[in-house]
Design an enzyme around this catalytic site. Structure first.
Site, PDB file in Angstrom:
ATOM      1  N   ARG A   1       8.378   1.596   3.390  1.00 28.63           N
ATOM      2  CA  ARG A   1       9.347   0.991   2.457  1.00 28.63           C
ATOM      3  C   ARG A   1      10.034  -0.138   3.206  1.00 28.63           C
ATOM      4  O   ARG A   1      10.647   0.092   4.249  1.00 28.63           O
ATOM      5  CB  ARG A   1      10.362   2.018   1.969  1.00 28.63           C
ATOM      6  CG  ARG A   1      11.539   1.378   1.281  1.00 28.63           C
ATOM      7  CD  ARG A   1      12.418   2.345   0.540  1.00 28.63           C
ATOM      8  NE  ARG A   1      11.770   2.824  -0.657  1.00 28.63           N
ATOM      9  CZ  ARG A   1      12.423   3.391  -1.674  1.00 28.63           C
ATOM     10  NH1 ARG A   1      13.723   3.555  -1.628  1.00 28.63           N
ATOM     11  NH2 ARG A   1      11.773   3.816  -2.742  1.00 28.63           N
TER      12      ARG A   1
ATOM     13  N   HIS B   1       6.676  -1.803  -6.565  1.00 33.46           N
ATOM     14  CA  HIS B   1       6.941  -0.377  -6.323  1.00 33.46           C
ATOM     15  C   HIS B   1       5.857   0.434  -7.061  1.00 33.46           C
ATOM     16  O   HIS B   1       6.128   1.094  -8.063  1.00 33.46           O
ATOM     17  CB  HIS B   1       8.344  -0.033  -6.829  1.00 33.46           C
ATOM     18  CG  HIS B   1       8.892   1.278  -6.342  1.00 33.46           C
ATOM     19  ND1 HIS B   1       8.219   2.092  -5.451  1.00 33.46           N
ATOM     20  CD2 HIS B   1      10.061   1.921  -6.634  1.00 33.46           C
ATOM     21  CE1 HIS B   1       8.955   3.180  -5.216  1.00 33.46           C
ATOM     22  NE2 HIS B   1      10.066   3.098  -5.918  1.00 33.46           N
TER      23      HIS B   1
ATOM     24  N   GLN C   1       6.229   4.234  -7.950  1.00 33.12           N
ATOM     25  CA  GLN C   1       7.091   4.473  -9.107  1.00 33.12           C
ATOM     26  C   GLN C   1       6.288   4.302 -10.401  1.00 33.12           C
ATOM     27  O   GLN C   1       6.384   5.118 -11.319  1.00 33.12           O
ATOM     28  CB  GLN C   1       8.270   3.488  -9.069  1.00 33.12           C
ATOM     29  CG  GLN C   1       9.258   3.672 -10.203  1.00 33.12           C
ATOM     30  CD  GLN C   1       9.992   5.006 -10.128  1.00 33.12           C
ATOM     31  OE1 GLN C   1      10.545   5.346  -9.108  1.00 33.12           O
ATOM     32  NE2 GLN C   1       9.980   5.756 -11.213  1.00 33.12           N
TER      33      GLN C   1
ATOM     34  N   ASP D   1      16.431  -0.745 -14.720  1.00 31.87           N
ATOM     35  CA  ASP D   1      16.625  -0.513 -13.280  1.00 31.87           C
ATOM     36  C   ASP D   1      17.927  -1.220 -12.893  1.00 31.87           C
ATOM     37  O   ASP D   1      18.498  -1.975 -13.700  1.00 31.87           O
ATOM     38  CB  ASP D   1      15.409  -1.078 -12.505  1.00 31.87           C
ATOM     39  CG  ASP D   1      15.481  -0.844 -11.001  1.00 31.87           C
ATOM     40  OD1 ASP D   1      16.281   0.008 -10.561  1.00 31.87           O
ATOM     41  OD2 ASP D   1      14.747  -1.532 -10.256  1.00 31.87           O
TER      42      ASP D   1
ATOM     43  N   CYS E   1      14.054   4.331 -13.064  1.00 31.13           N
ATOM     44  CA  CYS E   1      13.451   4.799 -11.806  1.00 31.13           C
ATOM     45  C   CYS E   1      14.453   5.570 -10.943  1.00 31.13           C
ATOM     46  O   CYS E   1      14.043   6.368 -10.102  1.00 31.13           O
ATOM     47  CB  CYS E   1      12.890   3.618 -11.029  1.00 31.13           C
ATOM     48  SG  CYS E   1      14.141   2.384 -10.637  1.00 31.13           S
TER      49      CYS E   1
ATOM     50  N   ARG F   1       7.478  11.922  -9.602  1.00 32.89           N
ATOM     51  CA  ARG F   1       7.191  11.207  -8.349  1.00 32.89           C
ATOM     52  C   ARG F   1       6.456  12.135  -7.381  1.00 32.89           C
ATOM     53  O   ARG F   1       5.526  11.727  -6.687  1.00 32.89           O
ATOM     54  CB  ARG F   1       8.501  10.714  -7.696  1.00 32.89           C
ATOM     55  CG  ARG F   1       9.224   9.594  -8.424  1.00 32.89           C
ATOM     56  CD  ARG F   1       8.457   8.289  -8.396  1.00 32.89           C
ATOM     57  NE  ARG F   1       8.131   7.862  -7.050  1.00 32.89           N
ATOM     58  CZ  ARG F   1       8.959   7.211  -6.223  1.00 32.89           C
ATOM     59  NH1 ARG F   1      10.158   6.875  -6.635  1.00 32.89           N
ATOM     60  NH2 ARG F   1       8.566   6.834  -5.016  1.00 32.89           N
TER      61      ARG F   1
HETATM   62  N1  NVA Z   1      14.779  -2.219  -7.723  1.00 26.17           N
HETATM   63  C1  NVA Z   1      15.379  -1.171  -6.926  1.00 26.17           C
HETATM   64  C2  NVA Z   1      14.559   0.065  -7.042  1.00 26.17           C
HETATM   65  C3  NVA Z   1      15.101   1.262  -6.284  1.00 26.17           C
HETATM   66  C4  NVA Z   1      14.184   2.447  -6.391  1.00 26.17           C
HETATM   67  C5  NVA Z   1      15.507  -1.623  -5.483  1.00 26.17           C
HETATM   68  O1  NVA Z   1      14.572  -2.263  -4.987  1.00 26.17           O
HETATM   69  O2  NVA Z   1      16.535  -1.353  -4.870  1.00 26.17           O
HETATM   70  N1   CP Z   2      13.037   5.508  -7.463  1.00 25.72           N
HETATM   71  C1   CP Z   2      13.039   5.534  -6.113  1.00 25.72           C
HETATM   72  O1   CP Z   2      12.167   4.987  -5.454  1.00 25.72           O
HETATM   73  O2   CP Z   2      14.062   6.259  -5.569  1.00 25.72           O
HETATM   74  P1   CP Z   2      14.483   6.257  -4.016  1.00 25.72           P
HETATM   75  O3   CP Z   2      14.964   4.860  -3.710  1.00 25.72           O
HETATM   76  O4   CP Z   2      15.575   7.278  -3.934  1.00 25.72           O
HETATM   77  O5   CP Z   2      13.293   6.614  -3.188  1.00 25.72           O
END
Ligand code: NVA
Ligand code: CP
Length: 295
Positions: free
Chosen positions: A104, A131, A134, A212, A252, A280
């Site tokens: 990540r 992502h 997701q 989101d 999400c 998930r």
């Molecule tokens: N768009 C958000 C998704 C978190 C799961 C981010 O990148 O922070």
């Molecule tokens: N939706 C998602 O990816 O959640 P986290 O950021 O908690 O992993």
């Protein structure tokens, strides 16, 4: 990019995604029976995080454990991706220890570089660009609730971000019409998205409503500006009433109640966000089995 890695939905075809989700469904229904509990024995997963996570971390770690494998979490303070050590060196060292790696991170190029130098499969656990994990769980949830995908309409209200992009790609692959509603300048630039700043029109006949956060991880400095720009795009019960009466609400998570969605919508009977979050775990177990058994 080959299917050896899971970097983006765009690298995959419909039949492979269906295969991964079939595995996920089987794992979801059979885990309690103890089947599969040995299937990834002696396999190890490394989880690299440059951003916070709850769902992604817990679902991958637990999923690997339930399949008989082991996992270890590596936070960036320890690894120093691109600072303490180059991405290409990290990839070669870690892939000599591990059977599979999830990352990540911020720039998507870090994910692709890690994959280029890794001798084991790499999973994109979220980048600024996409992502895909997701999106797998999102499609799994949609299929469970609305099995007849043909003709479905999904209305995504909010930022054209990583989650929006992967969701659009998976919808496109499965012929789900994708409408994106956002303030000017935040549109997803991909071909095939129907973009509208008229929420009422976008919600008409929608079967799925999705949102989101307005400021993603890494965009914290823009939060105040974004709150102002997106203020008319909060999903309220009044807006949900403009979609089909059997429409479902997805997010999400994490959610910011009072910003992109109201507390009432999150807690409504139409909200399936916790079902979606649970998926998930199942979707990623399907992905781990697919990547580790086939390569
Ligand atoms: N768009 C958000 C998704 C978190 C799961 C981010 O990148 O922070
Ligand atoms: N939706 C998602 O990816 O959640 P986290 O950021 O908690 O992993």
């Amino acid at each position: 990019m080959s299917e050896r890695h899971f970097l983006d939905i765009l690298d995959y075809d419909r039949s492979t995604i269906n295969h991964i989700l079939q595995l996920a469904n089987q794992l979801k229904s059979e885990t309690v029976k103890g089947n599969w509990s040995d299937c990834l024995r002696h396999k190890s997963l490394g989880l690299l995080f440059q951003k916070p996570s709850m769902r992604t971390r817990v679902s991958f770690e637990l999923g690997m454990n339930q399949l008989g494998g082991t996992s270890l979490v590596l936070q960036n303070q320890e690894i120093g991706i691109g600072e303490r050590e180059s991405v290409s060196d990290i990839a070669r060292v870690l892939s000599s220890y591990l059977d599979i790696i999830m990352i990540r991170t911020f720039e998507h190029s870090i994910v692709t570089e890690l994959a280029r130098y890794s001798s084991v499969p790499v999973i994109n656990g979220l980048s600024d660009f996409s992502h895909p994990c997701q999106a797998l769980a999102d499609l799994m949830t949609i299929k469970e609730l609305k099995p007849n995908l043909a003709g479905l309409k999904l209305c995504y209200i909010g930022d054209g971000n990583n989650v929006c992009r992967s969701l659009f790609h998976i919808c496109k692959l499965f012929n789900i019409s994708f409408y994106h509603c956002c303030p000017a300048g935040f549109e997803l630039p991909d071909d095939g998205v129907v973009v509208s700043d008229n929420i009422d029109n976008a919600l008409q006949n929608a079967d799925i409503v999705y949102t989101d956060v307005w400021a993603s991880m890494g965009q914290e400095a823009e939060t105040a500006k974004r709150l102002q720009l997106f203020k008319d795009f909060c999903i309220t019960s009044e807006l949900m009433a403009k979609a089909n009466s059997d429409a479902v609400f997805l997010h999400c998570l994490p959610a910011h109640r009072g910003q992109e969605v109201t507390h009432d919508v999150m807690e409504s009977a139409q909200s399936v966000v916790f079902h979606q979050a649970e998926n998930r775990l199942h979707a990623q177990k399907g992905l781990l089995v697919y990547l580790l058994e086939n390569h």
